[in-house]
Design a protein around this motif. Structure first.
Motif, PDB file in Angstrom:
ATOM      1  N   TYR A 371       0.802  -1.202  -0.024  1.00 33.73           N
ATOM      2  CA  TYR A 371       0.092  -0.088   0.135  1.00 33.73           C
ATOM      3  C   TYR A 371       0.755   1.204  -0.048  1.00 33.73           C
ATOM      4  N   SER A 372       0.357   2.347  -0.404  1.00 37.17           N
ATOM      5  CA  SER A 372       0.897   3.489  -0.703  1.00 37.17           C
ATOM      6  C   SER A 372       0.096   4.825  -0.161  1.00 37.17           C
ATOM      7  N   LEU A 373       0.602   5.717   0.971  1.00 38.88           N
ATOM      8  CA  LEU A 373      -0.067   6.609   1.215  1.00 38.88           C
ATOM      9  C   LEU A 373       0.609   8.009   0.441  1.00 38.88           C
ATOM     10  N   TRP A 374      -0.045   8.894   0.174  1.00 39.37           N
ATOM     11  CA  TRP A 374       0.760  10.239  -0.211  1.00 39.37           C
ATOM     12  C   TRP A 374      -0.312  11.416  -0.059  1.00 39.37           C
ATOM     13  N   ALA A 375       0.317  12.846   0.375  1.00 38.58           N
ATOM     14  CA  ALA A 375      -0.333  13.724   0.385  1.00 38.58           C
ATOM     15  C   ALA A 375       0.564  15.237  -0.333  1.00 38.58           C
ATOM     16  N   ASP A 376      -0.309  16.122  -0.546  1.00 42.43           N
ATOM     17  CA  ASP A 376       0.770  17.193  -0.994  1.00 42.43           C
ATOM     18  C   ASP A 376      -0.478  18.435  -0.494  1.00 42.43           C
ATOM     19  N   TRP A 377       0.342  19.787  -0.349  1.00 40.77           N
ATOM     20  CA  TRP A 377      -0.136  20.817  -0.230  1.00 40.77           C
ATOM     21  C   TRP A 377       0.384  22.226  -0.789  1.00 40.77           C
ATOM     22  N   HIS A 378      -0.188  22.746  -1.628  1.00 37.35           N
ATOM     23  CA  HIS A 378       0.124  23.884  -2.077  1.00 37.35           C
ATOM     24  C   HIS A 378      -0.250  25.243  -1.515  1.00 37.35           C
ATOM     25  N   PHE A 379       0.634  25.535  -0.673  1.00 40.97           N
ATOM     26  CA  PHE A 379       0.365  26.719   0.102  1.00 40.97           C
ATOM     27  C   PHE A 379       0.425  27.754  -0.430  1.00 40.97           C
ATOM     28  N   ASP A 380       1.169  27.939  -1.659  1.00 41.30           N
ATOM     29  CA  ASP A 380       1.382  29.160  -2.592  1.00 41.30           C
ATOM     30  C   ASP A 380       1.360  28.648  -3.958  1.00 41.30           C
ATOM     31  N   PRO A 381       0.801  29.412  -4.883  1.00 46.08           N
ATOM     32  CA  PRO A 381       0.706  29.041  -6.366  1.00 46.08           C
ATOM     33  C   PRO A 381       1.687  28.107  -6.847  1.00 46.08           C
ATOM     34  N   GLN A 382       3.142  28.554  -6.495  1.00 42.76           N
ATOM     35  CA  GLN A 382       4.220  28.036  -6.945  1.00 42.76           C
ATOM     36  C   GLN A 382       4.861  27.087  -5.902  1.00 42.76           C
ATOM     37  N   TRP A 383       4.378  27.010  -4.744  1.00 43.43           N
ATOM     38  CA  TRP A 383       5.058  26.263  -3.820  1.00 43.43           C
ATOM     39  C   TRP A 383       4.341  25.216  -3.149  1.00 43.43           C
ATOM     40  N   ALA A 384       4.951  23.977  -2.944  1.00 45.85           N
ATOM     41  CA  ALA A 384       4.044  22.800  -2.257  1.00 45.85           C
ATOM     42  C   ALA A 384       5.088  22.149  -1.289  1.00 45.85           C
ATOM     43  N   VAL A 385       4.348  21.352  -0.293  1.00 41.17           N
ATOM     44  CA  VAL A 385       5.008  20.461   0.487  1.00 41.17           C
ATOM     45  C   VAL A 385       4.423  19.153   0.271  1.00 41.17           C
ATOM     46  N   PHE A 386       5.070  17.974   0.373  1.00 41.43           N
ATOM     47  CA  PHE A 386       4.607  16.787   0.005  1.00 41.43           C
ATOM     48  C   PHE A 386       5.385  15.778   0.803  1.00 41.43           C
ATOM     49  N   ALA A 387       4.672  14.378   0.948  1.00 41.94           N
ATOM     50  CA  ALA A 387       5.219  13.135   1.671  1.00 41.94           C
ATOM     51  C   ALA A 387       4.585  12.089   1.007  1.00 41.94           C
ATOM     52  N   ARG A 388       5.183  10.951   1.222  1.00 38.93           N
ATOM     53  CA  ARG A 388       4.660   9.726   0.844  1.00 38.93           C
ATOM     54  C   ARG A 388       5.375   8.475   1.729  1.00 38.93           C
ATOM     55  N   TYR A 389       4.480   7.466   1.855  1.00 41.82           N
ATOM     56  CA  TYR A 389       4.908   6.484   2.632  1.00 41.82           C
ATOM     57  C   TYR A 389       4.308   5.128   2.056  1.00 41.82           C
ATOM     58  N   ASP A 390       5.257   4.016   1.873  1.00 41.34           N
ATOM     59  CA  ASP A 390       5.114   2.995   0.963  1.00 41.34           C
ATOM     60  C   ASP A 390       5.365   1.589   2.062  1.00 41.34           C
ATOM     61  N   ARG A 391       4.449   0.463   1.824  1.00 43.83           N
ATOM     62  CA  ARG A 391       4.774  -0.709   2.605  1.00 43.83           C
ATOM     63  C   ARG A 391       4.538  -1.943   1.680  1.00 43.83           C
TER      64      ARG A 391
END
Length: 457
Positions: A371-391
């Motif tokens: 399984y894989s979980l991921w998420a991202d957030w565009h806190f600005d039109p050009q900038w984003a933070v993201f993360a992902r976890y797989d097992r």
């Protein structure tokens, strides 16, 4: 001009006639003060004759001039018509070329990175040793993992064609290689019915990539290389690789609606060995996907794969059927993205049956769950933070019918910046750890940090 000359001539003629008539009238009836002798009359008649000759000469010249003008105009028209023909041909050629250019799109996508990697391995309770292996190379370097060149041409409202090349580095060959990733003819008869003949996107992996959004950082879980396993039931530890193909050769049917309460689907009947291996076998493989979007920003999808993966060949080893089931729930809008993907596979790696002949393989069948979980957030039109976890849990049975398990854990985190509309750059940290049975060499961890980027045009 001709009418004026005729007028003069007629007037002169009338004048001479008058003089002649006057000369013929008896003197008793003539005016008293008019006196014209024979010599004068003869002189006037000679002048009239000369004038008439002059008029005739002018009329002849004028007619000749008119005829010349007609011939000149005709010649000029012929020259213009002759000169227009090459221009028309050139115009047609330019229009044809413009049509080809307007209906042809040429583009490309490049995945690149500049990173530093540390890879360590150990056996049992032994010490971790920094070494190259399992697809990982220690050190710092620049890499172009993929470069796709795309040529897409539209023939009409229904038919089109696509050619996409794939450039990548092959560590086994220590050289770069160029492949044809896509080469297909498409007939789009309805939004819910499109047919493609050739090599093109498979139903699952490219679909998940569009919702994930960070393919340039890492492949999705079914496409990410898994370095455990035993590669086809041999005694050589080689690794499974990916649990699916992103493109394959075959016949593909697909369609989709848009907006809320929309559906999408794809069914592919393919060779089974992926776009890099255009081979034949006695049977074909099948992969399918069905998705539903209750709202435009969300999708719920399921899929599956079944087949021999191209190994069902004449005079070959007996095979079993490989299978994979997939599920996805994802959300994406302009600000947030999140998703969870799950897969289950059986006999994906050890597809060849073991019949008890030497040398004995270390495994005769396998199964995997991940399984894989991921998420991202565009806190600005050009900038984003993201993360992902797989097992991933990979289990295989030996000839002695004992089960062994390998466990793979992967995660990444980073921040991305859209430099241009078509140029993305991300600062990322990645970690991958795999633990296997106690005595095997499958105990390693890899840490990598650096910049990953995507350029498209």
């Amino acid at each position: 001009m001709r009418s004026k000359l005729l007028t003069v001539a007629i007037a002169a003629g009338l004048g001479v006639t008058s003089f002649s008539a006057l000369a013929a009238t008896p003197k008793s009836q003539q005016p008293a003060r008019v006196s014209v002798d024979a010599a004068t009359l003869q002189q006037l008649q000679a002048q009239l004759a000369a004038l008439q000759a002059k008029v005739a000469e002018l009329e002849s010249k004028q007619e000749a001039q008119a005829d010349a003008q007609i011939e000149t105009a005709k010649a000029v028209n012929e020259v213009q018509v002759a000169a227009a023909k090459p221009t028309d041909d050139l115009t047609k050629r330019v229009d044809k070329l413009a049509k080809i250019v307007d209906n042809t799109h040429i583009g490309g996508t490049m995945f690149f990175d500049v990173t530093d990697m540390t890879h360590k391995e150990k056996v049992g309770n032994g010490p971790n040793q920094t070494k190259d292996g399992h697809g990982s190379t220690n050190g710092t370097g620049f890499d172009v993992k993929r470069f796709y060149l795309v040529v897409d041409h539209t023939f009409d409202d229904i038919w089109s064609a696509n050619l996409t090349t794939d450039f990548s580095y092959q560590s086994s060959l220590s050289s770069t290689s160029l492949f044809v990733k896509k080469a297909y003819v498409q007939g789009k008869f309805d939004p819910l019915f499109t047919v493609r003949f050739g090599a093109t996107d498979m139903p699952w992996i490219p679909f998940v990539e569009k919702w994930y959004g960070y393919r340039y950082v890492e492949n999705t879980i079914t496409d990410r290389s898994f370095e455990g396993g035993r590669s086809g039931g041999t005694a050589t530890a080689g690794g499974v690789g990916a649990f699916g193909n992103s493109s394959d050769w075959g016949l593909h049917a697909l369609g989709a609606t848009t907006g809320d309460n929309s559906i999408n689907y794809q069914v592919s009947v393919v060779n089974g060995r992926g776009y890099r291996n255009l081979s034949r076998s006695k049977s074909v493989d099948a992969e399918a996907r069905f998705g539903y979007s209750p709202i435009e920003q969300m999708v719920i999808a399921v899929g599956g794969y079944t087949g021999k993966r191209g190994n069902d060949v004449e005079n070959g080893a007996p095979t079993r059927t490989a299978s994979r089931g997939d599920a996805l729930v994802a959300w994406r809008d302009k600000t947030f993205g999140a998703g969870v993907e799950y897969f289950h596979s059986e006999n994906w790696d050890d597809i060849l049956k073991y019949q008890g002949t030497a040398p004995a393989p270390l495994s005769i069948k396998d199964k995997a769950d991940g399984y894989s979980l991921w998420a991202d957030w565009h806190f600005d039109p050009q900038w984003a933070v993201f993360a992902r976890y797989d097992r991933v849990s990979y289990k295989y049975t030996t000839v002695a019918d004992s089960e062994r398990e390998l466990k793979d854990k992967y995660y990444n985190a980073g921040v991305s910046y859209d430099i241009l509309k078509n140029l993305k750059l991300a600062l990322v940290y990645k970690h991958n750890r795999l633990d296997g049975p106690y005595a095997t060499p499958y105990h390693y961890k890899t840490d990598e940090v650096g910049f990953w980027g995507q350029l498209s045009f």
